[in-house]
Enzyme design. Structure first.
Site, PDB file in Angstrom:
ATOM      1  N   CYS A  28      20.750  40.778  10.182  1.00 34.52           N
ATOM      2  CA  CYS A  28      20.976  40.000  11.765  1.00 34.52           C
ATOM      3  C   CYS A  28      22.433  39.081  11.454  1.00 34.52           C
ATOM      4  CB  CYS A  28      19.603  38.498  11.232  1.00 34.52           C
ATOM      5  SG  CYS A  28      19.437  37.522  12.457  1.00 34.52           S
ATOM      6  N   CYS A  85       1.179  39.617  16.018  1.00 34.78           N
ATOM      7  CA  CYS A  85       2.746  39.067  16.097  1.00 34.78           C
ATOM      8  C   CYS A  85       3.577  40.112  16.234  1.00 34.78           C
ATOM      9  CB  CYS A  85       3.104  38.266  15.796  1.00 34.78           C
ATOM     10  SG  CYS A  85       1.172  36.584  15.919  1.00 34.78           S
ATOM     11  N   ARG A 121      -0.696  26.315  13.409  1.00 36.10           N
ATOM     12  CA  ARG A 121      -0.840  27.759  13.107  1.00 36.10           C
ATOM     13  C   ARG A 121      -0.702  26.953  11.344  1.00 36.10           C
ATOM     14  NH1 ARG A 121       1.175  30.916  16.120  1.00 36.10           N
ATOM     15  NH2 ARG A 121      -0.437  31.792  17.022  1.00 36.10           N
ATOM     16  N   CYS A 163       5.986  29.658  22.063  1.00 35.71           N
ATOM     17  CA  CYS A 163       4.719  29.248  20.441  1.00 35.71           C
ATOM     18  C   CYS A 163       6.849  28.996  19.961  1.00 35.71           C
ATOM     19  CB  CYS A 163       4.914  30.549  19.647  1.00 35.71           C
ATOM     20  SG  CYS A 163       3.886  30.527  17.787  1.00 35.71           S
ATOM     21  N   CYS A 188      21.280  31.094   9.357  1.00 35.62           N
ATOM     22  CA  CYS A 188      19.680  30.448   8.837  1.00 35.62           C
ATOM     23  C   CYS A 188      20.289  30.343   8.051  1.00 35.62           C
ATOM     24  CB  CYS A 188      18.748  31.151  10.099  1.00 35.62           C
ATOM     25  SG  CYS A 188      19.293  31.252  11.487  1.00 35.62           S
ATOM     26  N   CYS A 214      17.451  31.705   5.666  1.00 35.28           N
ATOM     27  CA  CYS A 214      16.647  33.396   5.920  1.00 35.28           C
ATOM     28  C   CYS A 214      17.032  34.865   5.099  1.00 35.28           C
ATOM     29  CB  CYS A 214      16.799  33.971   7.831  1.00 35.28           C
ATOM     30  SG  CYS A 214      16.173  35.080   8.117  1.00 35.28           S
ATOM     31  N   CYS A 226       2.261  38.680  20.612  1.00 36.46           N
ATOM     32  CA  CYS A 226       3.365  37.340  20.445  1.00 36.46           C
ATOM     33  C   CYS A 226       4.860  38.723  20.035  1.00 36.46           C
ATOM     34  CB  CYS A 226       3.028  36.413  19.952  1.00 36.46           C
ATOM     35  SG  CYS A 226       4.265  35.059  19.154  1.00 36.46           S
TER      36      CYS A 226
END
Length: 406
Positions: free
Chosen positions: A105, A149, A319, A242, A109, A112, A182
């Site tokens: 990616c 998900c 969650r 979400c 972030c 991450c 999801c």
């Protein structure tokens, strides 16, 4: 004289009997087990939240701060009380998350492991095949999961027509299993959101991560407003939103307040609100900054966030997401008692460990928890008469009328 005395004793015994629980000591049972609890010693925000007859999207930041700073035992209790009015008490949604495209990616972030900017030892992979994803979903369903998900380490979906086509095939195949689906694929535009909706997508995850104020210290390659724009596209497409956050990013309690304020004042509340605790990964800026063995966020902050989210978003699924492996069983039960009603379970959670199905089955059996049914959602579960009886004003009037004078 004797008859008068005997009569008085009989009346006294009768009155006393109405004030005795069969399993306890004699008490004035003005508020019985079936009646709503007495109002807490708190401000208007808590009273308004617990008396809710529906959801509201006009919370002020001051109100949410008041809720968040309520003494923790009272906060958790009142959140749990409200939770039981909107959800089945024992039902916990079991979700399984699969990484269908790992690493590579371009985002920065700071938490991450999948960012190409950091050396975490993670190797980038190609996208998983449709068949392998459907096989994994079948295993998840066989183990009790009702939502599957899928996550892909992409900044956005521009130029990924073939990938989007494959994702749609995955969604369609999983929906045929009567499971919720999801995905989290980075930023998407309105056309892409509409395509996902046409495939039957249940929900799209796009976390805000933290408050608007703290956000720039966590990521610089995507703006807060870009995240909100993606959520808008998802809503416009008729897909459930979400969106939650990550605790332990170096933020302050006020940033938890800010995050909850943002999501609870969206045009409609998110269908689900994941609460993640940072899993520090060596090689990432935040992972390298945290001392070895130190917990990124104290448990009381997690519990406060869950309880405050429940009070402001009573119908939303909350969650417990990343970081659950660091929680004791008792801490997890406290979270459920305060309004959490979903977990990630299975073999992995993207690149980090997850609590396994077998462990969760043991915990569910011990505490009387059951998997939430597919497509089960929170809603007000009491009739109008019960609601009126549970309002603060009605409780006070009821208490006054039921006082026993000997």
């Amino acid at each position: 004289m004797a008859l008068t005395l005997l009569s008085r004793r009989a009346v006294a015994r009768s009155l006393q009997a109405t004030c005795i629980r069969s399993f306890s000591t004699p008490v004035n049972d003005t508020f019985s087990a079936s009646a709503p609890p007495p109002p807490p010693e708190a401000g208007n925000a808590l009273r308004d939240a617990v008396s809710a007859q529906g959801v509201r999207s006009d919370w002020t930041r001051d109100e949410i701060r008041e809720l968040y700073n309520t003494p923790l035992m009272e906060l958790a209790f009142q959140a749990g009380t409200l939770h039981r009015r909107f959800h089945r008490t024992s039902a916990i949604q079991m979700c399984t998350l699969m990484n269908i495209k790992t690493g590579g990616c371009s985002e920065d972030c700071s938490y991450c492991a999948q960012s190409s900017r950091y050396d975490t030892g993670l190797k980038a992979t190609k996208m998983s095949s449709v068949d392998s994803v459907l096989a994994a979903a079948k295993i998840a369903k066989a183990n009790g999961s009702t939502r599957f998900c899928m996550g892909a380490a992409w900044r956005d979906m521009r130029g990924r027509k073939t990938s989007l086509k494959n994702v749609k095939s995955m969604i369609e195949g999983i929906r045929e299993m009567d499971m919720e689906v999801c995905v989290t694929l980075g930023m998407i535009d309105q056309t892409q959101a509409d395509d996902l909706a046409s495939a039957g997508l249940t929900a799209y995850n796009h976390n805000l991560d933290t408050s608007r104020e703290h956000y720039p210290s966590v990521i610089s390659t995507r703006t807060y407003d870009e995240r909100l724009q993606t959520l808008s596209h998802v809503r416009q497409a008729g897909i459930n939103v979400c969106s939650g956050g990550i605790l332990g990013l170096g933020e302050k309690p006020e940033d938890h307040v800010g995050l909850i304020h943002t999501v609870s004042t969206l045009p409609s509340h998110p269908e689900s609100f994941p609460v993640n605790a940072l899993v520090p990964i060596k090689g990432t800026p935040l992972g390298d900054k945290l001392p070895e063995g130190k917990r990124p966020i104290p448990f009381d902050a997690i519990l406060r966030t869950i309880a405050t989210a429940r009070l402001t978003m009573p119908a939303t699924i909350i969650r417990i997401a990343a970081g659950r492996t660091t929680m004791s069983e008792a801490e997890q039960i406290l979270c459920f008692s305060a309004g959490a009603n979903a977990v990630f379970t299975g073999e992995k959670m993207l690149t980090t460990e997850a609590v396994g199905w077998d462990e969760d089955k043991i915990m569910f059996e011990k505490y009387g928890l059951v998997p939430m049914k597919s497509f089960e959602r929170g809603e007000l579960r009491e009739n109008k008469r019960q609601l009126e009886a549970s309002s603060w004003a009605a409780m006070k009037e009821g208490a006054a009328s039921q006082e026993v004078t000997l």
